[in-house]
Design a protein around this motif. Structure first.
Motif, short mmCIF file in Angstrom:
data_model
loop_
_atom_site.label_atom_id
_atom_site.label_comp_id
_atom_site.label_asym_id
_atom_site.label_seq_id
_atom_site.Cartn_x
_atom_site.Cartn_y
_atom_site.Cartn_z
N CYS A 74 41.95 39.20 49.33
CA CYS A 74 40.58 39.65 49.06
C CYS A 74 39.57 38.63 49.59
O CYS A 74 39.72 37.42 49.40
N HIS A 76 36.65 38.19 48.53
CA HIS A 76 35.75 37.66 47.50
C HIS A 76 36.20 36.28 47.05
O HIS A 76 35.46 35.31 47.21
N ALA A 77 37.41 36.18 46.52
CA ALA A 77 37.88 34.88 46.03
C ALA A 77 39.36 34.65 46.30
O ALA A 77 39.96 33.74 45.74
N GLY A 78 39.96 35.48 47.15
CA GLY A 78 41.31 35.17 47.62
C GLY A 78 42.47 35.78 46.87
O GLY A 78 43.62 35.48 47.19
N CYS A 79 42.22 36.63 45.91
CA CYS A 79 43.34 37.28 45.23
C CYS A 79 44.04 38.25 46.18
O CYS A 79 43.45 38.71 47.15
N CYS A 90 41.50 45.28 44.67
CA CYS A 90 41.72 43.92 44.19
C CYS A 90 41.58 43.94 42.67
O CYS A 90 40.52 44.28 42.14
N CYS A 92 41.52 41.42 40.66
CA CYS A 92 40.83 40.29 40.02
C CYS A 92 39.42 40.66 39.56
O CYS A 92 39.06 40.40 38.41
N HIS A 93 38.61 41.24 40.45
CA HIS A 93 37.23 41.58 40.07
C HIS A 93 36.84 42.98 40.50
O HIS A 93 35.67 43.34 40.49
N GLY A 94 37.81 43.75 40.97
CA GLY A 94 37.57 45.17 41.21
C GLY A 94 37.09 45.60 42.58
O GLY A 94 36.68 46.75 42.76
N SER A 95 37.13 44.72 43.58
CA SER A 95 36.70 45.15 44.92
C SER A 95 37.64 46.23 45.44
O SER A 95 38.82 46.26 45.12
N PRO A 107 32.78 42.99 44.11
CA PRO A 107 31.89 41.97 44.68
C PRO A 107 32.23 41.49 46.11
O PRO A 107 31.39 40.80 46.68
S1 FES Z 1 38.98 38.10 44.30
FE1 FES Z 1 38.98 40.20 44.80
S2 FES Z 1 37.27 41.00 43.79
FE2 FES Z 1 37.23 38.91 43.34
#
Ligand code: FES
Length: 141
Positions: A74, A76-79, A90, A92-95, A107
């Motif tokens: 992802c 956003h933050a690498g998940c 994703c 982690c935060h729903g992207s 996000p």
């Molecule tokens: S790491 Fe994927 S939405 Fe934040």
């Protein structure tokens, strides 16, 4: 065999910190990327749609246009993202992303990167050290 707290911290910190271990870069959520070319296997057996490159957060995407490799990390933050419906999600935060990596819900604001793909001796080879423009499919002959 019990694991000590010290051993747990020692093995977990690199994953949590998003560092490189033995040729892998590991993102915040445990996403793993090979640093060199990886052979997936025969093109013949590759199904239409998204298939995970075993052990890595990279997806091979086969369409009528050919085959592509898209990052499963992802932006956003690498998940690590996972296939969901007609694209990727994703947890982690729903992207949300389409099958070609375009962001449809944040996000995350950047698309998932595409990597170079070549066919060698009938095998699909992905090289994550080389990004290519979104939409660059390797034709299937
Ligand atoms: S790491 Fe994927 S939405 Fe934040």
């Amino acid at each position: 065999m019990a694991i000590t707290r010290r051993e747990l911290i020692k093995t977990s910190l690199p994953v949590l910190a998003g560092v490189s271990i033995g040729g892998l870069s590991v993102g915040c959520g445990g996403a793993t990327m090979p640093r060199t070319a990886v052979t997936h296997g025969p093109l013949e057996g590759l199904a239409m749609g998204a298939t995970r490159l075993e052990a890595y957060d990279v997806f091979l995407v086969r369409t009528e246009e050919g085959v592509a490799a898209i990052s499963g990390q992802c932006t956003h933050a690498g998940c690590g993202v996972a296939p969901r419906g007609e694209g990727f999600h994703c947890g982690c935060h729903g992207s949300e992303f389409t099958l070609d990596g375009t962001v449809t819900r944040g996000p995350a604001s950047e698309p998932l990167p595409w990597f170079a793909v070549r066919i060698e001796g009938g095998d699909v080879v992905v090289d994550p050290s080389q990004t290519v423009p979104q939409g660059t499919y390797t034709p299937i002959e």
